[in-house]
Design a protein around this motif. Structure first.
Motif, PDB file in Angstrom:
ATOM      1  N   PHE A 212       6.754  -0.124   8.829  1.00 40.89           N
ATOM      2  CA  PHE A 212       7.737   0.377   7.912  1.00 40.89           C
ATOM      3  C   PHE A 212       7.490  -0.061   6.489  1.00 40.89           C
ATOM      4  O   PHE A 212       8.145   0.125   5.642  1.00 40.89           O
ATOM      5  CB  PHE A 212       9.132   0.678   8.072  1.00 40.89           C
ATOM      6  CG  PHE A 212       9.486   1.603   9.441  1.00 40.89           C
ATOM      7  CD1 PHE A 212       9.648   2.848   9.095  1.00 40.89           C
ATOM      8  CD2 PHE A 212       9.802   1.091  10.650  1.00 40.89           C
ATOM      9  CE1 PHE A 212       9.735   3.843  10.188  1.00 40.89           C
ATOM     10  CE2 PHE A 212      10.009   1.832  11.751  1.00 40.89           C
ATOM     11  CZ  PHE A 212       9.958   3.107  11.371  1.00 40.89           C
ATOM     12  N   ARG A 213       6.563  -1.084   6.468  1.00 43.08           N
ATOM     13  CA  ARG A 213       6.338  -1.797   5.139  1.00 43.08           C
ATOM     14  C   ARG A 213       7.483  -2.169   4.557  1.00 43.08           C
ATOM     15  O   ARG A 213       7.638  -2.211   3.179  1.00 43.08           O
ATOM     16  CB  ARG A 213       5.330  -1.000   4.219  1.00 43.08           C
ATOM     17  CG  ARG A 213       3.957  -0.875   4.853  1.00 43.08           C
ATOM     18  CD  ARG A 213       3.119  -0.033   4.346  1.00 43.08           C
ATOM     19  NE  ARG A 213       3.402   0.427   2.757  1.00 43.08           N
ATOM     20  CZ  ARG A 213       3.041   1.494   2.283  1.00 43.08           C
ATOM     21  NH1 ARG A 213       1.941   2.063   2.508  1.00 43.08           N
ATOM     22  NH2 ARG A 213       3.517   1.623   0.897  1.00 43.08           N
TER      23      ARG A 213
ATOM     24  N   ILE B 235       7.650  -3.546   1.107  1.00 43.49           N
ATOM     25  CA  ILE B 235       6.200  -4.170   0.821  1.00 43.49           C
ATOM     26  C   ILE B 235       5.019  -3.544   0.284  1.00 43.49           C
ATOM     27  O   ILE B 235       4.561  -2.855   1.361  1.00 43.49           O
ATOM     28  CB  ILE B 235       6.014  -4.948   2.369  1.00 43.49           C
ATOM     29  CG1 ILE B 235       7.208  -5.900   2.806  1.00 43.49           C
ATOM     30  CG2 ILE B 235       4.485  -5.785   2.400  1.00 43.49           C
ATOM     31  CD1 ILE B 235       7.005  -6.449   4.230  1.00 43.49           C
ATOM     32  N   ARG B 236       4.659  -3.388  -0.593  1.00 45.10           N
ATOM     33  CA  ARG B 236       3.547  -2.674  -1.328  1.00 45.10           C
ATOM     34  C   ARG B 236       3.487  -3.014  -2.611  1.00 45.10           C
ATOM     35  O   ARG B 236       4.033  -3.697  -3.318  1.00 45.10           O
ATOM     36  CB  ARG B 236       4.110  -1.091  -1.106  1.00 45.10           C
ATOM     37  CG  ARG B 236       5.205  -0.577  -2.018  1.00 45.10           C
ATOM     38  CD  ARG B 236       5.452   0.960  -1.770  1.00 45.10           C
ATOM     39  NE  ARG B 236       6.796   1.312  -1.913  1.00 45.10           N
ATOM     40  CZ  ARG B 236       7.755   1.301  -0.867  1.00 45.10           C
ATOM     41  NH1 ARG B 236       7.510   0.827   0.347  1.00 45.10           N
ATOM     42  NH2 ARG B 236       8.836   1.443  -1.329  1.00 45.10           N
ATOM     43  N   PRO B 237       2.235  -2.521  -3.210  1.00 44.96           N
ATOM     44  CA  PRO B 237       1.860  -3.016  -4.481  1.00 44.96           C
ATOM     45  C   PRO B 237       2.955  -2.435  -5.519  1.00 44.96           C
ATOM     46  O   PRO B 237       3.520  -1.480  -5.332  1.00 44.96           O
ATOM     47  CB  PRO B 237       0.371  -2.145  -4.811  1.00 44.96           C
ATOM     48  CG  PRO B 237      -0.004  -1.960  -3.551  1.00 44.96           C
ATOM     49  CD  PRO B 237       1.290  -1.822  -2.645  1.00 44.96           C
ATOM     50  N   GLY B 238       3.355  -3.309  -6.420  1.00 46.96           N
ATOM     51  CA  GLY B 238       4.206  -3.265  -7.466  1.00 46.96           C
ATOM     52  C   GLY B 238       5.511  -3.414  -6.854  1.00 46.96           C
ATOM     53  O   GLY B 238       6.675  -3.246  -7.605  1.00 46.96           O
ATOM     54  N   ALA B 239       5.726  -3.872  -5.695  1.00 46.29           N
ATOM     55  CA  ALA B 239       7.117  -4.100  -5.170  1.00 46.29           C
ATOM     56  C   ALA B 239       6.972  -5.707  -4.833  1.00 46.29           C
ATOM     57  O   ALA B 239       6.252  -6.595  -5.626  1.00 46.29           O
ATOM     58  CB  ALA B 239       7.462  -3.397  -4.200  1.00 46.29           C
ATOM     59  N   TRP B 240       7.115  -5.878  -3.436  1.00 43.60           N
ATOM     60  CA  TRP B 240       7.041  -7.329  -2.893  1.00 43.60           C
ATOM     61  C   TRP B 240       5.829  -7.237  -2.031  1.00 43.60           C
ATOM     62  O   TRP B 240       5.410  -6.158  -1.472  1.00 43.60           O
ATOM     63  CB  TRP B 240       8.251  -7.915  -2.069  1.00 43.60           C
ATOM     64  CG  TRP B 240       9.348  -8.141  -3.032  1.00 43.60           C
ATOM     65  CD1 TRP B 240       9.594  -9.298  -3.580  1.00 43.60           C
ATOM     66  CD2 TRP B 240      10.517  -7.239  -3.554  1.00 43.60           C
ATOM     67  NE1 TRP B 240      10.767  -9.263  -4.506  1.00 43.60           N
ATOM     68  CE2 TRP B 240      11.195  -7.972  -4.387  1.00 43.60           C
ATOM     69  CE3 TRP B 240      10.711  -5.829  -3.247  1.00 43.60           C
ATOM     70  CZ2 TRP B 240      12.334  -7.374  -4.745  1.00 43.60           C
ATOM     71  CZ3 TRP B 240      11.514  -5.140  -3.894  1.00 43.60           C
ATOM     72  CH2 TRP B 240      12.853  -6.090  -4.572  1.00 43.60           C
TER      73      TRP B 240
ATOM     74  N   PRO C  13       7.438 -10.981  -5.724  1.00 41.36           N
ATOM     75  CA  PRO C  13       7.978 -11.994  -6.824  1.00 41.36           C
ATOM     76  C   PRO C  13       9.345 -12.289  -6.288  1.00 41.36           C
ATOM     77  O   PRO C  13       9.625 -12.228  -4.913  1.00 41.36           O
ATOM     78  CB  PRO C  13       8.019 -11.196  -7.977  1.00 41.36           C
ATOM     79  CG  PRO C  13       8.057  -9.840  -7.319  1.00 41.36           C
ATOM     80  CD  PRO C  13       7.450  -9.589  -6.334  1.00 41.36           C
ATOM     81  N   SER C  14      10.081 -13.098  -6.984  1.00 39.11           N
ATOM     82  CA  SER C  14      11.254 -13.633  -6.490  1.00 39.11           C
ATOM     83  C   SER C  14      12.216 -12.578  -6.109  1.00 39.11           C
ATOM     84  O   SER C  14      12.045 -11.505  -6.341  1.00 39.11           O
ATOM     85  CB  SER C  14      11.927 -14.387  -7.742  1.00 39.11           C
ATOM     86  OG  SER C  14      12.207 -13.652  -8.827  1.00 39.11           O
ATOM     87  N   ILE C  15      13.455 -12.962  -5.402  1.00 39.15           N
ATOM     88  CA  ILE C  15      14.434 -11.897  -5.221  1.00 39.15           C
ATOM     89  C   ILE C  15      15.509 -12.076  -6.073  1.00 39.15           C
ATOM     90  O   ILE C  15      16.178 -13.046  -6.175  1.00 39.15           O
ATOM     91  CB  ILE C  15      14.924 -12.228  -3.601  1.00 39.15           C
ATOM     92  CG1 ILE C  15      13.888 -11.939  -2.556  1.00 39.15           C
ATOM     93  CG2 ILE C  15      15.934 -11.368  -3.280  1.00 39.15           C
ATOM     94  CD1 ILE C  15      13.113 -12.883  -2.198  1.00 39.15           C
ATOM     95  N   GLY C  16      15.740 -11.074  -6.987  1.00 38.94           N
ATOM     96  CA  GLY C  16      16.729 -11.072  -7.956  1.00 38.94           C
ATOM     97  C   GLY C  16      17.833 -10.150  -7.668  1.00 38.94           C
ATOM     98  O   GLY C  16      17.607  -8.790  -7.654  1.00 38.94           O
TER      99      GLY C  16
ATOM    100  N   ALA D  99       3.349  -2.717 -14.649  1.00 38.37           N
ATOM    101  CA  ALA D  99       3.722  -1.603 -13.745  1.00 38.37           C
ATOM    102  C   ALA D  99       5.211  -1.662 -13.133  1.00 38.37           C
ATOM    103  O   ALA D  99       5.699  -0.385 -13.153  1.00 38.37           O
ATOM    104  CB  ALA D  99       3.043  -2.217 -12.310  1.00 38.37           C
ATOM    105  N   GLY D 100       5.898  -2.722 -13.482  1.00 40.65           N
ATOM    106  CA  GLY D 100       7.335  -2.575 -13.179  1.00 40.65           C
ATOM    107  C   GLY D 100       8.076  -1.855 -14.499  1.00 40.65           C
ATOM    108  O   GLY D 100       9.137  -1.299 -14.314  1.00 40.65           O
TER     109      GLY D 100
END
Length: 137
Positions: free
Chosen positions: A29-30, A48-53, A66-69, A108-109
């Protein structure tokens, strides 16, 4: 109570209840999920994918980038998962902190995909218009 580490557990699909201190990772389920490391008990879900984690697994430990905020949550916690260890950052104070993102991820974000598509279709329309005008003369 703030945690100092999370242990990875690879799963097929989400369990009915999450256990504190476990980073659940579903490759099919990425997605990954865990209870907030601050101890507030809130479920944190990370695609879990490009532009996310993205997750790096070295056979024993995981790192997440990146970090978890959790700026939308009352706890406002902010941390990195680095080789299973929690590295705490300053809690969010109301403004998203993107200093930790790579330049490509920042763009991207902050630029919606629809806007990029609009721009490219706009360029195609302008080129087509120029082509029609050029052919008439």
């Amino acid at each position: 109570m703030r945690l100092n580490s999370l242990q990875p557990e690879f799963i097929e699909s989400a369990p009915p209840e999450l256990t504190e201190g476990i980073l659940y990772i579903s490759i099919p389920f990425r997605t990954s999920m865990h209870l907030c490391a601050c101890g507030c008990g809130t479920k944190v879900v990370m695609p879990i994918r490009p532009g996310a984690w993205h997750i790096t697994y070295d056979g024993e430990t995981v790192s997440v980038s990146p970090s978890i905020g959790n700026q939308e949550l009352p706890c406002r916690s902010h941390y990195w998962i680095d080789h299973n260890k929690i590295r705490w950052m300053r809690d969010f104070t109301g403004r998203p902190d993107t200093r930790h993102l790579k330049p490509a991820n920042k763009q991207a974000g902050h630029e919606p995909a629809a806007r990029t598509e609009e721009r490219s279709s706009w360029c195609r329309r302008v080129r087509a218009l120029i082509g029609r005008v050029t052919r008439r003369t």
